[in-house]
Design a protein around this motif. Structure first.
Motif, PDB file in Angstrom:
ATOM      1  N   GLY A 163       0.786  -1.222   0.000  1.00 50.70           N
ATOM      2  CA  GLY A 163       0.000   0.000   0.000  1.00 50.70           C
ATOM      3  C   GLY A 163       0.820   1.275   0.000  1.00 50.70           C
ATOM      4  O   GLY A 163       2.057   1.265  -0.014  1.00 50.70           O
ATOM      5  N   ALA A 164       0.097   2.385   0.060  1.00 48.01           N
ATOM      6  CA  ALA A 164       0.717   3.709   0.022  1.00 48.01           C
ATOM      7  C   ALA A 164       1.555   3.971   1.274  1.00 48.01           C
ATOM      8  O   ALA A 164       1.200   3.540   2.379  1.00 48.01           O
ATOM      9  CB  ALA A 164      -0.365   4.772  -0.115  1.00 48.01           C
ATOM     10  N   ASP A 165       2.680   4.636   1.082  1.00 47.35           N
ATOM     11  CA  ASP A 165       3.560   5.084   2.173  1.00 47.35           C
ATOM     12  C   ASP A 165       4.123   3.944   3.007  1.00 47.35           C
ATOM     13  O   ASP A 165       4.568   4.154   4.144  1.00 47.35           O
ATOM     14  CB  ASP A 165       2.818   6.065   3.092  1.00 47.35           C
ATOM     15  N   VAL A 166       4.118   2.753   2.468  1.00 44.61           N
ATOM     16  CA  VAL A 166       4.737   1.605   3.155  1.00 44.61           C
ATOM     17  C   VAL A 166       6.253   1.700   3.017  1.00 44.61           C
ATOM     18  O   VAL A 166       6.774   2.116   1.970  1.00 44.61           O
ATOM     19  CB  VAL A 166       4.223   0.278   2.563  1.00 44.61           C
ATOM     20  N   ILE A 167       6.968   1.312   4.063  1.00 43.79           N
ATOM     21  CA  ILE A 167       8.431   1.224   4.025  1.00 43.79           C
ATOM     22  C   ILE A 167       8.821  -0.196   4.398  1.00 43.79           C
ATOM     23  O   ILE A 167       8.426  -0.698   5.464  1.00 43.79           O
ATOM     24  CB  ILE A 167       9.088   2.230   4.989  1.00 43.79           C
ATOM     25  N   ILE A 168       9.582  -0.851   3.531  1.00 42.26           N
ATOM     26  CA  ILE A 168      10.030  -2.225   3.774  1.00 42.26           C
ATOM     27  C   ILE A 168      11.554  -2.254   3.709  1.00 42.26           C
ATOM     28  O   ILE A 168      12.157  -1.739   2.757  1.00 42.26           O
ATOM     29  CB  ILE A 168       9.417  -3.193   2.742  1.00 42.26           C
ATOM     30  N   GLY A 169      12.187  -2.858   4.712  1.00 41.38           N
ATOM     31  CA  GLY A 169      13.637  -2.835   4.836  1.00 41.38           C
ATOM     32  C   GLY A 169      14.361  -3.756   3.874  1.00 41.38           C
ATOM     33  O   GLY A 169      13.751  -4.527   3.119  1.00 41.38           O
ATOM     34  N   ASP A 170      15.675  -3.701   3.938  1.00 39.42           N
ATOM     35  CA  ASP A 170      16.534  -4.479   3.046  1.00 39.42           C
ATOM     36  C   ASP A 170      16.330  -5.980   3.252  1.00 39.42           C
ATOM     37  O   ASP A 170      16.125  -6.450   4.383  1.00 39.42           O
ATOM     38  CB  ASP A 170      18.005  -4.154   3.310  1.00 39.42           C
ATOM     39  N   GLY A 171      16.397  -6.733   2.153  1.00 38.65           N
ATOM     40  CA  GLY A 171      16.407  -8.183   2.221  1.00 38.65           C
ATOM     41  C   GLY A 171      15.096  -8.827   2.592  1.00 38.65           C
ATOM     42  O   GLY A 171      15.056 -10.040   2.839  1.00 38.65           O
ATOM     43  N   ALA A 172      14.025  -8.064   2.638  1.00 32.35           N
ATOM     44  CA  ALA A 172      12.735  -8.641   3.005  1.00 32.35           C
ATOM     45  C   ALA A 172      12.199  -9.521   1.878  1.00 32.35           C
ATOM     46  O   ALA A 172      12.417  -9.253   0.699  1.00 32.35           O
ATOM     47  CB  ALA A 172      11.729  -7.537   3.320  1.00 32.35           C
ATOM     48  N   VAL A 173      11.495 -10.589   2.274  1.00 30.32           N
ATOM     49  CA  VAL A 173      10.865 -11.491   1.313  1.00 30.32           C
ATOM     50  C   VAL A 173       9.359 -11.444   1.554  1.00 30.32           C
ATOM     51  O   VAL A 173       8.873 -11.831   2.620  1.00 30.32           O
ATOM     52  CB  VAL A 173      11.386 -12.930   1.456  1.00 30.32           C
ATOM     53  N   ILE A 174       8.633 -10.962   0.567  1.00 30.36           N
ATOM     54  CA  ILE A 174       7.178 -10.864   0.633  1.00 30.36           C
ATOM     55  C   ILE A 174       6.630 -11.928  -0.312  1.00 30.36           C
ATOM     56  O   ILE A 174       6.772 -11.826  -1.528  1.00 30.36           O
ATOM     57  CB  ILE A 174       6.675  -9.467   0.205  1.00 30.36           C
ATOM     58  N   GLY A 175       6.025 -12.967   0.235  1.00 36.96           N
ATOM     59  CA  GLY A 175       5.533 -14.068  -0.583  1.00 36.96           C
ATOM     60  C   GLY A 175       4.313 -13.682  -1.400  1.00 36.96           C
ATOM     61  O   GLY A 175       3.881 -12.522  -1.402  1.00 36.96           O
ATOM     62  N   PRO A 176       3.708 -14.647  -2.098  1.00 36.67           N
ATOM     63  CA  PRO A 176       2.535 -14.360  -2.911  1.00 36.67           C
ATOM     64  C   PRO A 176       1.290 -14.086  -2.067  1.00 36.67           C
ATOM     65  O   PRO A 176       1.167 -14.562  -0.945  1.00 36.67           O
ATOM     66  CB  PRO A 176       2.354 -15.635  -3.744  1.00 36.67           C
ATOM     67  N   GLN A 177       0.390 -13.262  -2.622  1.00 39.66           N
ATOM     68  CA  GLN A 177      -0.910 -12.970  -2.009  1.00 39.66           C
ATOM     69  C   GLN A 177      -0.795 -12.368  -0.617  1.00 39.66           C
ATOM     70  O   GLN A 177      -1.621 -12.614   0.258  1.00 39.66           O
ATOM     71  CB  GLN A 177      -1.776 -14.226  -1.989  1.00 39.66           C
ATOM     72  N   VAL A 178       0.215 -11.552  -0.425  1.00 42.05           N
ATOM     73  CA  VAL A 178       0.420 -10.838   0.844  1.00 42.05           C
ATOM     74  C   VAL A 178      -0.127  -9.426   0.698  1.00 42.05           C
ATOM     75  O   VAL A 178      -0.042  -8.824  -0.374  1.00 42.05           O
ATOM     76  CB  VAL A 178       1.915 -10.812   1.220  1.00 42.05           C
ATOM     77  N   HIS A 179      -0.696  -8.892   1.761  1.00 43.81           N
ATOM     78  CA  HIS A 179      -1.145  -7.499   1.768  1.00 43.81           C
ATOM     79  C   HIS A 179      -0.409  -6.747   2.868  1.00 43.81           C
ATOM     80  O   HIS A 179      -0.361  -7.208   4.020  1.00 43.81           O
ATOM     81  CB  HIS A 179      -2.644  -7.400   2.014  1.00 43.81           C
ATOM     82  N   VAL A 180       0.159  -5.589   2.534  1.00 41.76           N
ATOM     83  CA  VAL A 180       0.782  -4.697   3.512  1.00 41.76           C
ATOM     84  C   VAL A 180       0.076  -3.350   3.400  1.00 41.76           C
ATOM     85  O   VAL A 180       0.119  -2.703   2.351  1.00 41.76           O
ATOM     86  CB  VAL A 180       2.293  -4.542   3.280  1.00 41.76           C
ATOM     87  N   GLY A 181      -0.583  -2.928   4.484  1.00 39.53           N
ATOM     88  CA  GLY A 181      -1.462  -1.772   4.442  1.00 39.53           C
ATOM     89  C   GLY A 181      -0.760  -0.436   4.543  1.00 39.53           C
ATOM     90  O   GLY A 181       0.434  -0.330   4.876  1.00 39.53           O
ATOM     91  N   TRP A 182      -1.540   0.585   4.294  1.00 32.60           N
ATOM     92  CA  TRP A 182      -1.075   1.971   4.229  1.00 32.60           C
ATOM     93  C   TRP A 182      -0.261   2.375   5.468  1.00 32.60           C
ATOM     94  O   TRP A 182      -0.653   2.151   6.601  1.00 32.60           O
ATOM     95  CB  TRP A 182      -2.304   2.886   4.097  1.00 32.60           C
ATOM     96  N   GLY A 183       0.900   2.984   5.207  1.00 34.79           N
ATOM     97  CA  GLY A 183       1.709   3.580   6.258  1.00 34.79           C
ATOM     98  C   GLY A 183       2.440   2.605   7.159  1.00 34.79           C
ATOM     99  O   GLY A 183       3.056   3.015   8.144  1.00 34.79           O
ATOM    100  N   THR A 184       2.428   1.337   6.835  1.00 36.58           N
ATOM    101  CA  THR A 184       3.112   0.334   7.671  1.00 36.58           C
ATOM    102  C   THR A 184       4.604   0.333   7.380  1.00 36.58           C
ATOM    103  O   THR A 184       5.042   0.534   6.244  1.00 36.58           O
ATOM    104  CB  THR A 184       2.496  -1.055   7.430  1.00 36.58           C
TER     105      THR A 184
END
Length: 363
Positions: free
Chosen positions: A126-147
């Motif tokens: 989502g919008a304004d999300v910040i995800i750090g280095d080396g992260a693995v986001i698998g299939p069908q994952v949702h990360v919401g606004w501002g997380t």
């Protein structure tokens, strides 16, 4: 994943004996172990199965006579199960999520992804999300606004992270885990039957049905470093302040953590634990499977609650609890033994009453 016995022992800081040049490609239980696997015979009773398999090398307890077991090599561990932690990480082939950003993912242009981040198909960032280095986001994952999610996170397929959550480094969310769903908060226009029953300890007065009004969850969820959340577990966001999970805490499958709850550092919440809202749990606590905790309760540091314990009042630090309602384990066991004796005591009392009645001169 091939390693020599010597390489494994060196990585684990353990002693290797025998032909340490033997190469293994994984681990196996002793009775089913082929020659190219390391047998996990961490107790003498497990080692009995070595003769049924074809293992050449095994991980054994510190004083084991590896030659008497017919092995060519062994790794000797003073605490084998603890050594298994590092060994299993070393041998884990992972889930096989392809590296890179899948073209069928949807990433908002305002989201910021660190270096070497993987995002699987049908995942939504989502919008304004910040995800750090080396992260693995698998299939069908949702990360919401501002997380915000820290470095080296692993979100397995189907995990859902709500809006405005803050999550530390090395976070693991297993399949269909949910972090940041709204809390279960509802209120009636007048005092409900539940409120009256709680005040009177059972009498709700004249029953009166009322509709429930929803209380929105304005807070988020704050999670520290090295936290793991199991499959189909749920952590509710706070009503006003954040729900908080401390560093190193591990949450098993199908656990419910209610809104506003604060869980300390390095605490274990085992399968099907249910924690109501506004509970405070200390550091190094263990809640075994199916433990239930009522709302607005405090549980001190280093408390252990055995399986299916129901906590209805606060627990001071260091206690070991069991039962429904929760009581000190030794008291619970004494009470349980007495309960099992009740039928016999009841028969004995009946016999005594008969004997007394026969001896009564007025009869």
């Amino acid at each position: 994943m091939s390693h020599t016995v010597a390489e494994i022992a060196a990585a684990l800081g353990l002693e290797a004996v025998g032909d340490t040049s033997i190469v293994v490609e994984g681990v196996a239980e002793p009775a089913d172990c082929p020659p190219d696997r390391l047998a996990m015979a961490m107790k003498p009773e497990y080692a009995e199965g070595i003769a049924k398999g074809s293992a050449r090398a095994a991980m054994l307890w510190g004083e084991a006579d590896w030659q008497a077991l017919g092995l060519e090599a062994a790794i000797l561990a003073p605490r084998p199960r603890y050594a298994l932690s590092a060994l299993s990480a070393m041998m884990d082939p992972g889930q096989g999520y392809p590296a890179g950003i899948h073209p069928m993912s949807a990433i908002d242009p305002t989201a910021k992804l660190g270096r070497d981040v993987t995002v699987g198909p049908f995942s939504v960032i989502g919008a304004d999300v910040i995800i750090g280095d080396g992260a693995v986001i698998g299939p069908q994952v949702h990360v919401g606004w501002g997380t915000r999610i820290g470095d080296d996170a692993l979100l397995h397929a189907g995990a859902k992270i709500g809006a405005r959550c803050t999550i530390g480094d090395r976070f693991i969310a297993h399949f269909n885990a949910v972090v940041g769903n709204d809390g279960f908060s509802f209120v009636t226009p007048e005092a409900s039957g539940v409120e009256k029953a709680r005040e009177t300890l059972g009498d709700q007065g004249e029953a009166k049905g009322q509709p429930w009004a929803r209380i929105a969850s304005l807070g988020g969820v704050t999670i520290g470093d090295d936290v793991e959340v199991g499959a189909a577990a749920a952590i509710d966001r706070g009503t006003v302040r954040d729900t908080r999970i401390g560093d190193g805490t591990k949450i098993d499958n199908q656990v419910q953590v209610g809104h506003n709850t604060v869980v300390g550092r390095h605490t274990l919440l085992c399968g099907q634990v249910g924690i109501a809202g506004s509970v405070t749990i200390g550091d190094f606590v263990v809640l075994a499977g199916q433990v239930g905790v009522s709302d607005n309760i405090r549980i001190g540091d280093n408390v252990i609650c055995g399986g299916s314990t129901i906590v209805l009042s606060s627990i001071p630090a260091g206690r070991v609890m069991l039962g429904y309602p929760a009581m000190k384990m030794d008291q619970h066991l004494e009470t349980y033994k007495a309960l099992r004796r009740l039928p016999r005591l009841s028969r004995e009392v009946a016999e005594l009453r008969k004997a007394v009645s026969k001896e009564d001169p007025s009869d």
